[in-house]
Design a protein around this motif. Structure first.
Motif, mmCIF file in Angstrom:
data_model
loop_
_atom_site.group_PDB
_atom_site.id
_atom_site.type_symbol
_atom_site.label_atom_id
_atom_site.label_comp_id
_atom_site.label_asym_id
_atom_site.label_seq_id
_atom_site.Cartn_x
_atom_site.Cartn_y
_atom_site.Cartn_z
ATOM 1 N N ALA A 6 20.914 -2.516 19.797
ATOM 2 C CA ALA A 6 19.769 -1.616 19.866
ATOM 3 C C ALA A 6 19.889 -0.742 21.108
ATOM 4 C CB ALA A 6 18.473 -2.419 19.901
ATOM 5 N N GLY A 7 19.254 0.411 21.038
ATOM 6 C CA GLY A 7 19.260 1.319 22.170
ATOM 7 C C GLY A 7 17.857 1.790 22.481
ATOM 8 N N PHE A 8 17.714 2.494 23.584
ATOM 9 C CA PHE A 8 16.408 2.997 23.996
ATOM 10 C C PHE A 8 16.605 4.360 24.649
ATOM 11 C CE2 PHE A 8 12.591 2.811 26.922
ATOM 12 C CZ PHE A 8 11.642 2.856 25.906
ATOM 13 N N SER B 3 17.613 -7.592 22.867
ATOM 14 C CA SER B 3 18.813 -8.355 22.502
ATOM 15 C C SER B 3 18.625 -9.129 21.203
ATOM 16 C CB SER B 3 19.192 -9.315 23.628
ATOM 17 O OG SER B 3 18.125 -10.219 23.896
ATOM 18 N N GLY B 4 17.374 -9.459 20.863
ATOM 19 C CA GLY B 4 17.114 -10.214 19.646
ATOM 20 C C GLY B 4 17.327 -9.424 18.379
ATOM 21 N N LEU B 5 17.539 -8.116 18.505
ATOM 22 C CA LEU B 5 17.747 -7.274 17.325
ATOM 23 C C LEU B 5 19.221 -7.152 16.959
ATOM 24 C CD1 LEU B 5 15.284 -4.390 18.264
ATOM 25 C CD2 LEU B 5 14.877 -6.264 16.667
ATOM 26 N N SER B 6 20.104 -7.822 17.679
ATOM 27 C CA SER B 6 21.548 -7.671 17.471
ATOM 28 C C SER B 6 22.013 -8.255 16.143
ATOM 29 C CB SER B 6 22.325 -8.340 18.619
ATOM 30 O OG SER B 6 22.006 -9.720 18.690
ATOM 31 N N GLY C 174 6.867 -4.164 23.008
ATOM 32 C CA GLY C 174 6.081 -4.077 21.782
ATOM 33 C C GLY C 174 6.869 -3.460 20.639
ATOM 34 N N GLN C 175 7.685 -2.458 20.956
ATOM 35 C CA GLN C 175 8.503 -1.828 19.922
ATOM 36 C C GLN C 175 9.537 -2.812 19.371
ATOM 37 O OE1 GLN C 175 9.796 1.471 22.400
ATOM 38 N NE2 GLN C 175 8.737 2.941 21.107
ATOM 39 N N ALA C 176 10.143 -3.598 20.254
ATOM 40 C CA ALA C 176 11.149 -4.569 19.815
ATOM 41 C C ALA C 176 10.527 -5.620 18.891
ATOM 42 C CB ALA C 176 11.792 -5.233 21.029
ATOM 43 N N LEU D 21 12.860 3.457 20.592
ATOM 44 C CA LEU D 21 13.737 2.323 20.306
ATOM 45 C C LEU D 21 14.582 2.681 19.101
ATOM 46 C CD1 LEU D 21 14.572 -0.690 20.668
ATOM 47 C CD2 LEU D 21 12.754 -1.239 19.042
ATOM 48 N N THR D 22 15.895 2.524 19.209
ATOM 49 C CA THR D 22 16.794 2.924 18.121
ATOM 50 C C THR D 22 17.729 1.789 17.734
ATOM 51 O OG1 THR D 22 18.551 3.738 19.591
ATOM 52 C CG2 THR D 22 16.805 5.289 19.006
ATOM 53 N N LEU D 23 18.157 1.803 16.476
ATOM 54 C CA LEU D 23 19.190 0.878 16.005
ATOM 55 C C LEU D 23 20.452 1.686 15.712
ATOM 56 C CD1 LEU D 23 17.267 -1.506 13.572
ATOM 57 C CD2 LEU D 23 17.739 -1.803 16.003
#
Length: 410
Positions: free
Chosen positions: A171-173, A161-164, A193-195, A126-128
């Motif tokens: 966010a990407g994966f 989507s909640g990490l926007s 789980g990662q999010a 999981l990436t930002l």
């Protein structure tokens, strides 16, 4: 022909706890567990900007008390301000930001820090960084890739989507090689789980002081165990009770191969002749089966490898001898880069061959051998002088530095 499966071994060697990947009687990779005082790769901290150096477009950020890291402003255009400011705001001295260690400190060079936080799992990362969906280049199944793109658009994107609201685009994966063939439910569960973990981490960063550690990745041993694949590795083996217990407790995360505790009185290091393997891996000269040899010289700026015919006594023409030695050297170089964890710029001086077709064959063989490396390795080109350029991603210290450092500390 039956494929020989690897074994991942954790044991003691010359005063260090090591991870060894062995195939039959051959050691493919050796790594040492980081010192306890070192912050592991992937650690996320609250850092304080100490100095912005405009002429190199970078900042130096104190991420642990008294320890600074290099933070590129060219690569980090968005910042994760601890006070919740918009990520596109300009960076100033004294600002507190969330950073992750993306490259360990090496000799006189500071650790490299990034605002593109990531959490690595067994199946994906999981990436930002606004990258959307990425897929390991080692996965070549076009049909499976299309299936995963549909899965991302229809199901998975919503999980992140909640990490926007972090100040970053989205966010990407990145799907790792281990994701190929895994149940979609398992991949989706890991991403979910990662999010959740990333959201908690970003929230906690707002109420923690500079120098605080917000996240530490799994231990060196658990990460190594999570990375192995059942189609390549037979078992994980250790003679160290503490590590065995740690692996047993973490096995619920889904190791793909069994973990076994080695109880024989004959040491694992002796069984696999690890002392001799380490001596060879730290040596300057590597002999080839044909009688040729490599000379490997790590320097501050790059690693230089010279290929020589040596004792090759094949009753062939010089042209055929040179080609055979070079092809054998190409295979061994790919092994040595991984075994010694050599990275950065690697320049290889193969035996000079006049025929274009032979040089093309050599480059094909070398490219094929390098493709098996789990660390990103790129065959750049052959220069007009006949030197072959390779780049390999820097992660941990090269093997010779890991052990020279441990010898000094003993």
């Amino acid at each position: 022909m039956v494929k020989t499966l690897n074994k991942l071994i954790f044991t003691e060697l010359r005063g260090r706890t090591v991870s060894v990947l062995a195939s039959g009687n051959r050691v493919l990779q050796i790594g040492t567990a980081p010192d306890r005082e070192d912050c592991a790769l992937g650690t996320i901290c609250v850092g304080r900007v100490r100095n912005i150096v405009k002429n190199i477009n970078a900042a130096f950020v104190e991420y642990r008390p008294g320890i600074n890291g290099y933070y590129s402003l060219a690569e980090n255009r968005f910042h994760l301000f601890a006070d919740g400011r918009d990520g596109s705001s300009p960076l100033k001295n004294g600002d507190e930001i969330l950073v992750q260690i993306s490259r360990a400190a090496v000799k006189t060079k500071d650790a490299v820090l990034t605002s593109k936080l990531s959490l690595t799992g067994q199946y994906g990362v999981l990436t930002l960084d606004g990258s959307g969906l990425g897929i390991s280049s080692k996965i070549r199944d076009a049909g499976w890739k299309e299936q995963m793109k549909e899965w991302w658009e229809e199901e998975a994107r919503g999980l992140v989507s909640g990490l926007s609201g972090t100040g970053l685009p989205r966010a990407g994966f990145i799907l790792r090689t281990n994701a190929y063939g895994a149940p979609l439910e398992a991949v989706g569960l890991e991403l979910s789980g990662q999010a959740e973990r990333m959201a908690r981490l970003l929230e906690n960063g707002r109420c923690r002081t500079a120098g605080s550690i917000l996240y530490q990745p799994e231990s060196f041993f658990v990460r190594s165990a999570m990375d192995v694949r059942k189609d390549e590795t037979e078992e994980i083996l250790t003679d160290l009770p503490d590590i065995y217990q740690e692996l047993q407790e973490a096995a619920g995360d889904g190791f793909q191969v069994p973990v076994r505790f080695y109880m024989d009185s004959y040491p694992l290091s002796a069984l696999y002749r690890l002392d001799a393997a380490l001596d060879r891996a730290l040596g300057r000269t590597v002999w080839l089966r044909s009688g040729g040899y490599l000379v490997i010289e790590p320097t501050e700026a790059m690693t230089v490898i010279d290929v020589n015919t040596g004792k090759n006594t094949d009753k062939k023409t010089a042209s055929e001898t040179y080609l055979k030695t070079n092809l054998e050297a190409a295979e061994e170089i790919a092994v040595q880069l991984r075994l010694r964890n050599l990275s950065g710029i690697i320049v290889v001086d193969f035996i000079d061959m006049k025929e274009k077709a032979q040089n093309e064959e050599l480059m094909r063989r070398l490219r094929q051998c390098l493709a098996a490396d789990p660390v990103k390795t790129v065959l750049v080109d052959m220069t007009p002088l006949g030197l072959v350029e390779i780049t390999r991603k820097k992660t941990l210290r090269p093997l010779h530095e890991q052990f020279s450092r441990s010898e000094k500390n003993r």
